[in-house]
Design an enzyme around this catalytic site. Structure first.
Site, PDB file in Angstrom:
ATOM      1  N   LYS A  27      55.625  28.621  42.313  1.00 17.47           N
ATOM      2  CA  LYS A  27      54.803  27.795  43.207  1.00 17.47           C
ATOM      3  C   LYS A  27      54.323  26.602  42.409  1.00 17.47           C
ATOM      4  O   LYS A  27      54.179  26.673  41.184  1.00 17.47           O
ATOM      5  CB  LYS A  27      53.599  28.586  43.716  1.00 17.47           C
TER       6      LYS A  27
HETATM    7  N1  GLU Z   1      55.999  27.317  50.929  1.00 19.03           N
HETATM    8  C1  GLU Z   1      56.721  28.262  51.725  1.00 19.03           C
HETATM    9  C2  GLU Z   1      56.256  29.662  51.460  1.00 19.03           C
HETATM   10  O1  GLU Z   1      55.174  29.910  50.986  1.00 19.03           O
HETATM   11  C3  GLU Z   1      58.240  28.102  51.563  1.00 19.03           C
HETATM   12  C4  GLU Z   1      58.762  28.312  50.192  1.00 19.03           C
HETATM   13  C5  GLU Z   1      60.234  27.900  50.050  1.00 19.03           C
HETATM   14  O2  GLU Z   1      60.850  27.589  51.031  1.00 19.03           O
HETATM   15  O3  GLU Z   1      60.709  27.903  48.912  1.00 19.03           O
HETATM   16  O4  GLU Z   1      56.945  30.605  51.784  1.00 19.03           O
END
Ligand code: GLU
Length: 425
Positions: A115
């Site tokens: 993240k």
């Molecule tokens: N931010 C989104 C999540 O928390 C998508 C993450 C992604 O597609 O890599 O799942």
């Protein structure tokens, strides 16, 4: 349109990193995880902190703090979004990275978890400021991201345009176009059909499955949704398409309620025109956080983490909670909800549709061969339904709630990959 803010949190909310560690420790205990693997999974693989000098429109400079946390690469490259929000902290990004690892493992896509985030207020920044900040942030991350290493995507406060700037900055640094470095890109740059709606669509697939498993049907079932951003607004629209009465919706500025069901198309139009659900004429304005405690069949928290806590869990009147947000329910609240018999579908299952279609986008970007929207949606459905069955079977077999079952399934999959690979050297 936006989502609700952390103001919704009540005093005493747990730190998200501690919450993630507690969930891991409990799962480790249940599945008999080896101490070595538990110790390793309790820490991220890598944390990158960068300071991002950014020219502001008034001629001054702001130095923002940015993070990229790579939690695990056991099952494949790291995957996870980038969040722009004033409350972003390192602990939050660590927790979100860990949850991405479990999410990718639950839906069995070949990724680890990561993240990123920048502590900033994107709503008060101009496009130029956002572009300069994003490009400098990306250039600081050039060595650690990449299609075979770590693939960012949108999260709260970021969107297709931010992904386009990231893709361009990375590509300019490399000297050739690298579409697979991010997902959630605009279609014209190699994005995937169906990606922007994928998280909401995946939520609906799982919610529908749970209703059927409980002998209920979406037709005439009631739903309340906290948050009206990229995930909440799509969930509301798709829920109403399959027959739900969406009776309450909140965003950062307020909430609206109509006992007989909101006219969702009119609400979407109102929110587009005014910037908020508040003041929607065909409904009653209610206090923002009341949406969490309204009597309904399905409650969908689709905002930030830590919104259902020990302070309000007792008042929840929903039969099912579908966690479209990451980490909305604290462990104490989960205990209260279990005691009340509320069926909680955990975040790492409910909202995994975004990561799943990100995986499809990455595959399409690497192959430079693109799928139709029907193909994307039907593959998403297959993945979500399979994941639901895997988690449900685990929960029935071991007498666990869905969160513990999903965690045990995910941690076991990651641990198996770790065991086979061994710990280097
Ligand atoms: N931010 C989104 C999540 O928390 C998508 C993450 C992604 O597609 O890599 O799942």
């Amino acid at each position: 349109m936006t989502v609700t803010s952390k103001d919704a949190q009540t005093e005493g909310t747990v730190n998200p990193r501690e919450m993630a560690l507690q969930q891991l420790a409990e799962s480790a205990e249940r599945i008999g995880l080896s101490e070595a693997i538990h110790k390793k999974l309790a820490k991220p693989k890598r944390i990158v902190i960068v300071y991002i000098p950014t020219l502001m429109d008034d001629g001054g400079f702001e130095v923002f703090t940015g993070y990229r946390v790579q939690h695990s690469m056991e099952r494949g490259p790291c995957k996870g979004g980038i969040r722009y929000h004033p409350d972003v902290t390192l602990d939050e990004v660590i927790a979100l990275a860990m949850w991405m690892t479990w999410k990718c493992a639950v839906v069995n896509i070949p990724y680890g978890g990561a993240k990123g985030g920048v502590t900033c207020d994107p709503q008060s920044m101009s496009q130029g400021e956002l572009e300069r900040m994003t490009r400098r942030f990306t250039s600081e991350l050039v060595e650690v991201i990449g299609p075979e290493k770590d693939i960012p995507a949108p999260d709260m406060g970021t969107n297709e345009q931010v992904m386009a700037w990231m893709m361009d900055t990375y590509s300019m640094n490399k000297g050739y176009v690298v579409p697979g470095v991010v997902t959630g890109k605009p279609l014209s740059l190699g994005g995937s059909r169906g990606r922007s709606e994928a998280t909401g669509r995946g939520c609906i697939f799982v919610i529908e499955k749970v209703l059927r498993a409980k002998g209920m049907s979406p037709e005439g079932a009631t739903m309340a949704v906290q948050g009206f951003g990229k995930v909440g607004s799509v969930t509301v629209r798709l829920a109403s398409e399959i027959g739900f009465d969406v009776i309450a919706v909140s965003d950062i500025w307020g909430a609206v309620y109509n006992r007989r069901g909101l006219d969702v198309d009119a609400l979407l139009k109102h929110a587009r025109e005014t910037g908020s659900v508040k003041g929607f004429p065909e409904a009653e304005d209610i206090a923002r956080d009341d949406v969490l405690t309204i009597k309904c069949d399905v409650l969908v928290p689709a905002a930030l983490e830590g919104t259902i806590t020990k302070h309000n869990a007792e008042q929840v009147q929903a039969r099912i909670i579908a966690e479209a947000a990451n980490g909305p329910t604290t462990p104490d609240a989960q205990q209260i909800l279990d005691d009340k018999g509320v069926f909680v579908i955990p975040d790492i299952l409910t909202n995994a549709g975004g990561a799943t279609v990100s995986y499809f986008e990455w595959v399409q970007s690497i192959q430079a061969y693109f799928w139709s929207e029907e193909e994307v949606n039907s593959n998403l459905r297959k993945v979500m339904i399979q994941a639901f069955h895997d988690v449900y079977a685990m929960s029935e077999a071991n007498g666990l709630n869905m969160r513990d079952a999903a965690m045990d399934l995910a941690v076991s999959r990651v641990a198996e990959a770790q065991r086979l690979r061994g710990i280097y050297p």
